[in-house]
Design a protein around this motif. Structure first.
Motif, mmCIF file in Angstrom:
data_model
loop_
_atom_site.group_PDB
_atom_site.id
_atom_site.type_symbol
_atom_site.label_atom_id
_atom_site.label_comp_id
_atom_site.label_asym_id
_atom_site.label_seq_id
_atom_site.Cartn_x
_atom_site.Cartn_y
_atom_site.Cartn_z
ATOM 1 N N SER A 1 1.105 -0.956 -0.007
ATOM 2 C CA SER A 1 0.031 -0.430 0.030
ATOM 3 C C SER A 1 0.891 1.515 0.368
ATOM 4 O O SER A 1 0.742 2.066 -0.342
ATOM 5 N N VAL A 2 1.887 1.543 0.326
ATOM 6 C CA VAL A 2 3.073 2.218 0.715
ATOM 7 C C VAL A 2 3.777 2.398 -0.656
ATOM 8 O O VAL A 2 4.483 3.190 -1.536
ATOM 9 N N ILE A 3 4.404 1.618 -0.857
ATOM 10 C CA ILE A 3 4.992 1.739 -2.237
ATOM 11 C C ILE A 3 4.387 0.819 -4.098
ATOM 12 O O ILE A 3 5.270 0.977 -4.303
ATOM 13 N N GLY A 4 3.244 0.405 -4.020
ATOM 14 C CA GLY A 4 2.998 0.080 -4.513
ATOM 15 C C GLY A 4 2.373 0.551 -5.696
ATOM 16 O O GLY A 4 2.234 2.115 -5.808
ATOM 17 N N GLY A 5 2.265 0.144 -6.854
ATOM 18 C CA GLY A 5 2.158 1.461 -8.516
ATOM 19 C C GLY A 5 3.207 0.827 -9.497
ATOM 20 O O GLY A 5 4.021 0.725 -8.904
ATOM 21 N N LYS A 6 2.729 1.852 -10.027
ATOM 22 C CA LYS A 6 3.353 2.252 -11.563
ATOM 23 C C LYS A 6 4.678 2.499 -11.114
ATOM 24 O O LYS A 6 6.117 3.112 -11.412
ATOM 25 N N TRP A 7 4.778 3.800 -10.211
ATOM 26 C CA TRP A 7 5.593 4.745 -9.880
ATOM 27 C C TRP A 7 6.233 5.513 -8.432
ATOM 28 O O TRP A 7 7.260 6.208 -8.464
ATOM 29 N N LYS A 8 6.120 4.838 -7.294
ATOM 30 C CA LYS A 8 6.346 5.261 -6.113
ATOM 31 C C LYS A 8 8.116 4.426 -6.177
ATOM 32 O O LYS A 8 8.789 5.049 -5.572
ATOM 33 N N MET A 9 8.629 3.664 -6.658
ATOM 34 C CA MET A 9 9.307 2.503 -6.132
ATOM 35 C C MET A 9 10.579 3.386 -6.832
ATOM 36 O O MET A 9 12.147 4.035 -7.138
ATOM 37 N N VAL A 10 9.930 3.645 -8.406
ATOM 38 C CA VAL A 10 10.645 4.597 -9.579
ATOM 39 C C VAL A 10 11.506 6.234 -8.790
ATOM 40 O O VAL A 10 12.427 6.594 -8.960
ATOM 41 N N ILE A 11 10.375 6.546 -8.194
ATOM 42 C CA ILE A 11 10.444 8.135 -7.508
ATOM 43 C C ILE A 11 11.390 7.633 -6.230
ATOM 44 O O ILE A 11 12.272 8.599 -6.407
ATOM 45 N N ILE A 12 11.338 6.574 -5.531
ATOM 46 C CA ILE A 12 12.445 6.411 -4.744
ATOM 47 C C ILE A 12 13.466 6.092 -4.677
ATOM 48 O O ILE A 12 14.307 7.013 -4.215
ATOM 49 N N TYR A 13 13.995 6.008 -5.962
ATOM 50 C CA TYR A 13 15.032 4.644 -6.397
ATOM 51 C C TYR A 13 15.505 6.496 -7.168
ATOM 52 O O TYR A 13 17.339 6.749 -6.440
ATOM 53 N N LEU A 14 15.167 6.603 -7.652
ATOM 54 C CA LEU A 14 15.669 8.531 -8.738
ATOM 55 C C LEU A 14 15.896 9.304 -7.073
ATOM 56 O O LEU A 14 16.807 10.211 -7.238
ATOM 57 N N LEU A 15 15.420 9.691 -5.580
ATOM 58 C CA LEU A 15 15.780 10.402 -5.043
ATOM 59 C C LEU A 15 16.837 9.440 -3.996
ATOM 60 O O LEU A 15 17.545 10.758 -3.874
ATOM 61 N N ALA A 16 16.987 8.795 -4.354
ATOM 62 C CA ALA A 16 17.985 7.442 -3.696
ATOM 63 C C ALA A 16 18.867 8.201 -4.198
ATOM 64 O O ALA A 16 20.326 8.412 -3.954
ATOM 65 N N GLU A 17 19.049 8.011 -5.126
ATOM 66 C CA GLU A 17 20.174 8.684 -6.182
ATOM 67 C C GLU A 17 20.840 10.129 -6.471
ATOM 68 O O GLU A 17 21.356 10.455 -6.759
ATOM 69 N N ASN A 18 19.694 10.850 -6.187
ATOM 70 C CA ASN A 18 20.026 12.790 -6.218
ATOM 71 C C ASN A 18 19.498 13.552 -6.024
ATOM 72 O O ASN A 18 19.885 14.869 -5.906
ATOM 73 N N GLN A 19 19.234 13.124 -4.107
ATOM 74 C CA GLN A 19 18.612 13.798 -3.303
ATOM 75 C C GLN A 19 19.146 14.773 -3.449
ATOM 76 O O GLN A 19 20.858 14.730 -2.867
ATOM 77 N N PRO A 20 19.307 16.073 -2.659
ATOM 78 C CA PRO A 20 17.533 16.454 -2.955
ATOM 79 C C PRO A 20 17.161 16.836 -4.328
ATOM 80 O O PRO A 20 17.807 17.683 -4.817
ATOM 81 N N VAL A 21 16.027 16.609 -4.733
ATOM 82 C CA VAL A 21 15.483 17.060 -6.882
ATOM 83 C C VAL A 21 14.416 17.910 -6.821
ATOM 84 O O VAL A 21 13.721 17.622 -5.363
ATOM 85 N N ARG A 22 14.045 18.846 -7.616
ATOM 86 C CA ARG A 22 13.515 19.805 -7.628
ATOM 87 C C ARG A 22 12.318 19.171 -8.134
ATOM 88 O O ARG A 22 12.749 17.771 -9.008
ATOM 89 N N PHE A 23 10.944 18.766 -8.274
ATOM 90 C CA PHE A 23 10.140 18.692 -8.477
ATOM 91 C C PHE A 23 10.197 18.313 -10.112
ATOM 92 O O PHE A 23 9.870 17.511 -11.299
ATOM 93 N N ASN A 24 10.643 19.427 -10.940
ATOM 94 C CA ASN A 24 10.794 19.753 -12.657
ATOM 95 C C ASN A 24 11.925 18.350 -13.367
ATOM 96 O O ASN A 24 11.627 17.498 -14.109
ATOM 97 N N ASP A 25 13.454 18.565 -12.710
ATOM 98 C CA ASP A 25 14.153 17.325 -12.320
ATOM 99 C C ASP A 25 14.133 15.653 -12.593
ATOM 100 O O ASP A 25 13.571 15.047 -13.008
ATOM 101 N N LEU A 26 12.450 15.996 -11.492
ATOM 102 C CA LEU A 26 12.168 14.400 -10.810
ATOM 103 C C LEU A 26 11.639 14.355 -12.791
ATOM 104 O O LEU A 26 11.765 13.025 -13.287
ATOM 105 N N LYS A 27 10.459 15.055 -13.106
ATOM 106 C CA LYS A 27 10.148 14.478 -13.698
ATOM 107 C C LYS A 27 10.754 14.820 -15.350
ATOM 108 O O LYS A 27 10.138 13.517 -15.691
ATOM 109 N N ARG A 28 11.218 15.395 -15.324
ATOM 110 C CA ARG A 28 12.660 14.720 -16.562
ATOM 111 C C ARG A 28 12.937 13.713 -16.813
ATOM 112 O O ARG A 28 13.402 12.835 -17.426
ATOM 113 N N GLN A 29 13.466 13.183 -15.001
ATOM 114 C CA GLN A 29 13.941 12.075 -14.851
ATOM 115 C C GLN A 29 13.480 10.874 -15.069
ATOM 116 O O GLN A 29 14.135 9.720 -16.209
#
Length: 113
Positions: free
Chosen positions: A23-51
């Motif tokens: 329920s917390v990490i399921g779905g198409k995007w949540k793990m992708v978002i967590i993965y990208l934040l782990a690699e590049n944090q902090p991340v601005r919204f538009n940068d995350l969208k672009r990635q």
């Protein structure tokens, strides 16, 4: 309790730790978002969208809000014009990194099979 220990004892998967995790990490995007934040944090919204690329602004905003409510992502807003918002993982969110690394290892081991 392991998944085997729950067998036959639970009427609904959502009542298990596994169900909670999904329920917390399921779905198409949540793990992708967590993965990208782990690699590049902090991340601005538009940068995350672009990635991510193919996610809509509305969906990214919704997923980030859900992750924030669940305590996995923190949002920092800077009072300036134009507005600047950065996202990063909380300590709780950081605890998911080993889980994601294991999923990556599984993918590397099984992708070509």
């Amino acid at each position: 309790m392991s998944m085997v220990e729950y067998k036959g004892k639970v009427k609904n998967i959502e009542d298990t730790p596994f169900g909670y995790t999904l329920s917390v990490i399921g779905g198409k995007w949540k793990m992708v978002i967590i993965y990208l934040l782990a690699e590049n944090q902090p991340v601005r919204f538009n940068d995350l969208k672009r990635q991510i690329g193919v996610i809509t602004y509305k969906m990214l905003s919704s997923q980030l809000k859900e992750l924030e409510v669940d305590g996995l992502v923190k949002r920092k807003e800077y009072p300036q014009i134009p507005p600047k918002v950065e996202y990063s993982l909380t300590d709780k969110g950081e605890t998911l990194i080993p889980v994601l690394e294991k999923l990556c290892e599984w993918g590397a081991d099984n992708q070509s099979n």
